[in-house]
Motif scaffolding. Structure first.
Motif, PDB file in Angstrom:
ATOM      1  N   TRP A 182     -78.048  89.529  15.229  1.00 20.36           N
ATOM      2  CA  TRP A 182     -77.530  88.323  14.560  1.00 20.36           C
ATOM      3  C   TRP A 182     -76.115  88.526  14.107  1.00 20.36           C
ATOM      4  CZ3 TRP A 182     -80.819  83.925  14.977  1.00 20.36           C
ATOM      5  CH2 TRP A 182     -82.110  84.308  15.268  1.00 20.36           C
ATOM      6  N   PRO A 183     -75.738  87.432  13.648  1.00 19.39           N
ATOM      7  CA  PRO A 183     -74.109  87.752  13.190  1.00 19.39           C
ATOM      8  C   PRO A 183     -74.382  88.763  12.064  1.00 19.39           C
ATOM      9  CG  PRO A 183     -74.658  85.429  13.226  1.00 19.39           C
ATOM     10  CD  PRO A 183     -75.936  86.147  13.587  1.00 19.39           C
ATOM     11  N   GLN A 184     -75.267  89.046  11.485  1.00 17.73           N
ATOM     12  CA  GLN A 184     -75.308  90.181  10.366  1.00 17.73           C
ATOM     13  C   GLN A 184     -75.224  91.527  11.025  1.00 17.73           C
ATOM     14  OE1 GLN A 184     -77.359  87.530  10.585  1.00 17.73           O
ATOM     15  NE2 GLN A 184     -77.319  86.353   8.533  1.00 17.73           N
ATOM     16  N   GLU A 231     -76.489  79.622  19.453  1.00 20.50           N
ATOM     17  CA  GLU A 231     -77.436  79.788  18.217  1.00 20.50           C
ATOM     18  C   GLU A 231     -77.236  81.360  17.523  1.00 20.50           C
ATOM     19  OE1 GLU A 231     -81.207  79.746  19.813  1.00 20.50           O
ATOM     20  OE2 GLU A 231     -81.287  77.739  20.387  1.00 20.50           O
ATOM     21  N   ARG A 232     -75.834  81.895  17.734  1.00 21.14           N
ATOM     22  CA  ARG A 232     -75.582  83.011  17.275  1.00 21.14           C
ATOM     23  C   ARG A 232     -76.833  84.286  17.476  1.00 21.14           C
ATOM     24  NH1 ARG A 232     -73.029  81.559  11.640  1.00 21.14           N
ATOM     25  NH2 ARG A 232     -75.377  80.752  11.552  1.00 21.14           N
ATOM     26  N   LYS A 233     -77.383  84.227  18.547  1.00 26.02           N
ATOM     27  CA  LYS A 233     -78.513  85.157  18.712  1.00 26.02           C
ATOM     28  C   LYS A 233     -77.999  85.984  19.898  1.00 26.02           C
ATOM     29  CE  LYS A 233     -82.354  84.135  20.299  1.00 26.02           C
ATOM     30  NZ  LYS A 233     -83.613  83.251  20.298  1.00 26.02           N
ATOM     31  N   PHE A 234     -78.327  87.376  19.845  1.00 26.90           N
ATOM     32  CA  PHE A 234     -77.867  88.024  21.110  1.00 26.90           C
ATOM     33  C   PHE A 234     -79.089  88.927  21.223  1.00 26.90           C
ATOM     34  CE2 PHE A 234     -74.117  87.121  18.934  1.00 26.90           C
ATOM     35  CZ  PHE A 234     -73.314  86.487  19.896  1.00 26.90           C
ATOM     36  N   SER A 235     -79.776  89.034  22.476  1.00 27.50           N
ATOM     37  CA  SER A 235     -80.850  90.074  22.997  1.00 27.50           C
ATOM     38  C   SER A 235     -80.546  90.892  23.611  1.00 27.50           C
ATOM     39  CB  SER A 235     -82.002  89.137  23.372  1.00 27.50           C
ATOM     40  OG  SER A 235     -82.454  88.455  22.344  1.00 27.50           O
TER      41      SER A 235
END
Length: 461
Positions: free
Chosen positions: A75-77, A64-68
């Motif tokens: 996010w990728p941004q 999901e291209r999400k990192f916590s």
């Protein structure tokens, strides 16, 4: 003679694997390693199940291209932040290795922690210490040997299964993992297959590859030869004090006989998990686990000699009897690391909760509608990095430019991403020489949450 540098301890002259049977270590440094290792293990196992601000404490959801990370969602941004983190990690590893050698491998690396303080402990419990393990391997395949082998590898497989589940909890999220575990198998064939594949992989690594990961696969060991210098603090044998090696005799005056403090007991070799002799000097196979220090100190206590024949010391420290020194190289890397951490801190403080990208619709220029207005078509890409939902509207910084969104209402949910198309409509007077730059003001729940500049185009006359 330094022929030991021409081969590794785990491979013989015929190129066949030499199985390592390390003696169970013990001592003050081993006890400290246990404390560090089990603390890190507890954190590793617990982190995917701890929620902070509604997010997993640590999650690296590539799908999901999400990192916590500690409750903050990236996010990728936010890739530029990860780029800085990567550079900091590289500089930190270089600095840490220059100063303390490969101590990360022996004290913090998950491979070493799982191998030495989980799987190896199971092996000691079932097969016994090193001599018992050697005897068991040479023994015929009777009921006792079969029973121990089945029990040991069964426990290895169960531990590998737990590790695989924890690993996937970091990758796909603990909630998704629970769904795979609790819902019918037919709904999660891919997820269940991933668990089995990773279980098999971890089982193979810890039951078969073992120290080969550290000595031949991991590139970090190869880096030591480039990063270490004579001032690096490593696990080292004090050859000035230890040579010449010889057995100890009661009431013997060793200096008068020309003997050093090393009694050639080979205990440092017996406890080494990679099978090397630390007395040969710094070697890429050494993971700085400090097991040899405890073994040597125990023997020194037993014969009434001073501890520290093997200790954490630099090559210059052994020869010149000096402590760690701040060299120009160490100071330079430290300064770079501090600067990079400062840059990362500024980026994190100024990090926006929203990310907006607006691009002209591919292949389009401008059109003139029935009311003689110019229209441009754009695509807006919105990412909400917060937990809250927002009703989104678009406003123009130029009152003569109106935006028309394809959807009547845009709802940007928490930690979600959406893409919409909108039309910018404006009269001829807005255009100057065929182009005009304006700002798109993104309004969320009645407040400005972001602002992006776009370029309007039209006829040039």
């Amino acid at each position: 003679m330094e022929d030991f540098r021409d081969h590794i301890a785990t491979v013989n002259k015929q190129g066949k694997r030499v199985w390592i049977y390390p003696k169970k270590p013990g001592g003050r440094l081993t006890n400290r390693r246990k404390l560090v290792s089990y603390s890190l293990l507890a954190f590793l196992l617990a982190a995917p199940w701890i929620q902070v601000n509604g997010s997993q404490l640590l999650e690296f959801n590539i799908l999901e291209r999400k990192f916590s990370i500690f409750g903050a969602t990236f996010w990728p941004q936010d890739f530029y932040i990860f780029a800085i983190l990567l550079v900091i990690g590289i500089v930190f590893v270089i600095l840490f290795t220059i100063v303390y050698g490969r101590i990360f491998c022996g004290w913090i690396c998950p491979q070493t922690i799982f191998m030495e303080f989980v799987f190896r402990q199971v092996e000691y419990w079932i097969d016994g210490d090193w001599k018992h393990q050697q005897a068991l391997d040479k023994a015929p395949w009777d009921a006792k040997k079969w029973g121990k082998r089945i029990l040991k590898h069964g426990v290895f497989w169960l531990i590998s299964f737990v590790i695989a589940n924890v690993f996937l909890a970091y990758i796909i999220g603990s909630k998704e993992l629970i769904r795979i575990q609790t819902e019918p198998l037919s709904q999660h064939i891919v997820g269940f297959s991933a668990i089995i594949i990773f279980t098999t992989l971890f089982y193979f690594v810890f039951s078969n590859l073992r120290e080969q990961v550290c000595t031949t696969i991991c590139p970090y060991g190869r880096l030591q030869g480039v990063l270490l210098d004579k001032n690096s603090m490593v696990v080292a044998y004090d050859h000035v004090r230890g040579e010449q090696r010889a057995k100890f005799k009661k009431n013997e005056n060793r200096p008068e006989t020309g003997k050093g403090d090393c009694i050639d007991c080979h205990q440092c070799v017996h406890v080494c998990p990679t099978g090397i002799d630390i007395r040969n000097g710094t070697q890429l196979e050494c993971v700085n686990c400090t097991a040899c220090i405890d073994a040597c100190d125990t023997m020194m206590d037993g014969v009434g000699l001073e501890r520290g024949l093997i200790r954490i010391v630099s090559e210059n420290g052994i020869v010149n009897r000096t402590r760690f020194q701040w060299t120009t190289r160490v100071i330079s890397y430290t300064a770079v690391l501090v600067i990079l951490i400062g840059i990362l801190t500024v980026l994190l403080v100024n990090r926006s909760d929203f990310s907006t990208t607006i691009l002209r619709q591919r292949g389009s220029t401008f059109q003139i509608d029935a009311k003689n207005h110019i229209t441009n078509i754009f695509e807006i890409d919105l990412t909400n990095k917060t937990k809250h939902s927002f009703e989104v509207k678009l406003l123009s910084s130029d009152p003569d430019v109106k935006f028309q969104i394809a959807s009547d209402q845009i709802t940007l949910k928490g930690e979600k991403h959406l893409r919409e198309r909108f039309i910018a409509r404006f009269p001829y007077k807005v255009i100057e020489h065929g182009t005009k730059k304006i700002d798109v003001i993104v309004i969320g729940n009645g407040e400005e949450i972001d602002r992006v500049s776009i370029k309007l185009i039209g006829p040039s006359f």
